[in-house]
Design an enzyme around this catalytic site. Structure first.
Site, PDB file in Angstrom:
ATOM      1  N   ASP A 153       0.997  -1.192   0.072  1.00 39.46           N
ATOM      2  CA  ASP A 153       0.110   0.135   0.001  1.00 39.46           C
ATOM      3  C   ASP A 153       0.899   1.229  -0.229  1.00 39.46           C
ATOM      4  O   ASP A 153       1.780   1.230   0.934  1.00 39.46           O
ATOM      5  CB  ASP A 153      -0.927   0.029   1.245  1.00 39.46           C
ATOM      6  CG  ASP A 153      -1.916   1.284   1.332  1.00 39.46           C
ATOM      7  OD1 ASP A 153      -2.928   0.879   0.772  1.00 39.46           O
ATOM      8  OD2 ASP A 153      -1.653   2.210   1.685  1.00 39.46           O
TER       9      ASP A 153
ATOM     10  N   ASN B 235      -2.187  12.837  -3.567  1.00 37.82           N
ATOM     11  CA  ASN B 235      -3.206  13.407  -4.594  1.00 37.82           C
ATOM     12  C   ASN B 235      -3.559  15.061  -4.400  1.00 37.82           C
ATOM     13  O   ASN B 235      -3.818  15.682  -5.205  1.00 37.82           O
ATOM     14  CB  ASN B 235      -4.622  12.574  -4.425  1.00 37.82           C
ATOM     15  CG  ASN B 235      -4.482  11.328  -5.351  1.00 37.82           C
ATOM     16  OD1 ASN B 235      -3.770  11.516  -6.381  1.00 37.82           O
ATOM     17  ND2 ASN B 235      -5.235  10.239  -4.695  1.00 37.82           N
TER      18      ASN B 235
ATOM     19  N   HIS C  68      -4.622  14.476  -8.892  1.00 34.33           N
ATOM     20  CA  HIS C  68      -4.951  13.228  -9.112  1.00 34.33           C
ATOM     21  C   HIS C  68      -3.981  12.794 -10.462  1.00 34.33           C
ATOM     22  O   HIS C  68      -3.836  11.632 -10.531  1.00 34.33           O
ATOM     23  CB  HIS C  68      -6.537  13.234  -9.394  1.00 34.33           C
ATOM     24  CG  HIS C  68      -7.236  13.200  -8.090  1.00 34.33           C
ATOM     25  ND1 HIS C  68      -7.484  12.175  -7.237  1.00 34.33           N
ATOM     26  CD2 HIS C  68      -7.774  14.099  -7.628  1.00 34.33           C
ATOM     27  CE1 HIS C  68      -8.154  12.649  -6.263  1.00 34.33           C
ATOM     28  NE2 HIS C  68      -8.422  13.782  -6.497  1.00 34.33           N
TER      29      HIS C  68
ATOM     30  N   ASP D 261      -2.092   9.315 -10.314  1.00 38.20           N
ATOM     31  CA  ASP D 261      -2.202   8.288 -11.288  1.00 38.20           C
ATOM     32  C   ASP D 261      -0.847   7.838 -11.770  1.00 38.20           C
ATOM     33  O   ASP D 261      -0.478   6.784 -12.211  1.00 38.20           O
ATOM     34  CB  ASP D 261      -3.178   8.582 -12.205  1.00 38.20           C
ATOM     35  CG  ASP D 261      -4.522   8.873 -12.000  1.00 38.20           C
ATOM     36  OD1 ASP D 261      -4.964   8.288 -10.915  1.00 38.20           O
ATOM     37  OD2 ASP D 261      -5.341   9.297 -12.704  1.00 38.20           O
TER      38      ASP D 261
ATOM     39  N   GLU E 244      -4.893   2.424  -4.023  1.00 38.17           N
ATOM     40  CA  GLU E 244      -3.428   2.470  -4.140  1.00 38.17           C
ATOM     41  C   GLU E 244      -2.724   1.267  -3.353  1.00 38.17           C
ATOM     42  O   GLU E 244      -1.765   1.208  -3.142  1.00 38.17           O
ATOM     43  CB  GLU E 244      -2.991   3.848  -3.236  1.00 38.17           C
ATOM     44  CG  GLU E 244      -3.056   3.670  -1.540  1.00 38.17           C
ATOM     45  CD  GLU E 244      -4.670   4.252  -1.248  1.00 38.17           C
ATOM     46  OE1 GLU E 244      -4.617   4.674  -0.207  1.00 38.17           O
ATOM     47  OE2 GLU E 244      -5.284   4.487  -2.213  1.00 38.17           O
TER      48      GLU E 244
END
Length: 387
Positions: free
Chosen positions: A258, A266, A271, A275, A301
């Site tokens: 994670d 973010n 974002h 990404d 994530e």
């Protein structure tokens, strides 16, 4: 005795027509029904080819300008969306691009991925799958019918040949019998051709259906953003690898990974940057994957990994190398060129065969992951055997 033609006399009628057509062609006023000469045709074809080359070059320039104006990655997906928008080939894409540009003024990589995913979802709906399966069943029924018809025709043809052979043997008129045989053979050849044509059509349809079903399977089992298998595909791999590990007496380890403080990434960088971080981490994890090591995006994530032939401690060492690699990187926000804070991940690993059910091993790896988070993040823990 006829006089020699004057050099100043009017040209022959055929030449006059050609000159007239040539002049009209230059002025763009060629009349309907006038026949082109080979030279004119070649000239027109050459001009059309030049115009097509010019059109394509302009289109390539426009696509490049679109990608750079919106700071889009040079990917086939972005190129395809730009092409659809600029040419109007896909009305849905064209409307979506216009709408987002009116609202935000810019197209982003993540937006492109979302829109394309929605387009594919529209193409591969449950109804579409049912329709494809119905078509497969229809093709199979048709194929079975054609085979039955072919066998029946061959059987009838064989029986008729035997009857005509008996007629010849019993002294029947040879010319009459041969005439019947020729007619019979022609009929059989025609039926065979018809069956072959139908079979070819059936094969083409089946191939198209196979391609559609494969696309549906890929869409259903892969994460669109990272390109990794998704949770559904991973669960299938887990069942298969567990069966192989038990049959061959091999260890099997599972791990959860994670990204640390992903929400802050973010919120701070946007974002699109988030990404890109997801795809970057996915790429690092993919480097350790092979036919005995599976990596998938579990959601958000979080990534999940499966290692056949590795103990939990051995799998932990592999994941930890990836963690060290990521933690040592200096990532940059492409939107503004600023250096990002250190990006890290935490992970937990468990021995699948130590647990009664694979889901229990998943929960154990998940607990180890959150224990790593609680103890400071940027580390990999192995689940205790007693969990």
């Amino acid at each position: 005795m006829s006089a020699a033609p004057s050099p100043f006399a009017s040209p022959p009628h055929g030449l006059t027509d050609r000159l007239t057509r040539w002049a009209r062609g230059l002025s763009g006023k060629a009349e309907e029904g006038e026949e082109e000469t080979p030279v004119e045709r070649r000239s027109r074809a050459s001009t059309a080819a030049d115009r097509e080359i010019t059109r394509r070059r302009k289109l390539y320039d426009d696509i490049g300008a679109f990608l750079f104006a919106h700071d889009l990655d040079l990917t086939s997906m972005n190129f395809s969306v730009a092409l659809d928008y600029l040419t109007g080939t896909n009305i849905g894409i064209e409307k979506a691009v216009k709408a987002v540009m009116m609202e935000r003024g810019q197209v982003t990589n993540s937006w492109v991925e979302t829109v394309v995913a929605e387009q594919r979802a529209d193409e591969i709906t449950p109804e579409a799958l049912v329709a494809m399966l119905d078509k497969v069943e229809e093709n199979l029924t048709l194929f079975t019918g054609l085979m039955h018809e072919s066998r029946s025709s061959a059987k009838d043809y064989g029986a008729a040949l035997q009857e005509h052979a008996k007629d010849l043997a019993s002294g029947g008129d040879a010319e009459t019998v041969l005439g019947r045989l020729v007619s019979l053979t022609r009929s059989m050849v025609e039926k065979t051709r018809q069956v072959e044509t139908q079979l070819r059509d059936n094969q083409k349809q089946t191939q198209a259906l196979r391609s559609g079903l494969e696309n549906a399977r890929q869409a259903a089992e892969h994460d669109f953003l990272t390109g990794l298998p998704n949770r559904r595909a991973f669960e299938g791999a887990l069942r298969e690898e567990l069966s192989l590990a038990r049959a061959q007496g091999e260890p099997l380890a599972i791990g959860f990974c994670d990204i640390d403080h992903f929400k802050i990434i973010n919120d701070t960088h946007g974002h699109d940057t988030g990404d890109r971080v997801l795809k970057f981490v996915a790429g690092l994890l993919t480097k350790i994957s092979n036919d005995r090591c599976h990596v998938a995006r579990h959601g958000g994530e979080e990534f999940v990994m499966l290692f056949r032939g590795k103990t939990a401690s051995e799998a932990c060492a592999l994941v930890d190398k990836v963690r060290e690699d990521l933690a040592g990187r200096s990532l940059v926000n492409r939107a503004n060129g600023e250096k990002m804070e250190q990006v890290t991940f935490s992970a937990g690993v468990a021995d699948v065969l130590e647990y009664e059910h694979p889901r229990a091993a998943l929960r154990a790896a998940d607990r180890a992951l959150y224990l790593a988070k609680e103890h400071g993040r940027n580390r990999v823990y192995v689940a205790a055997d007693t969990d």
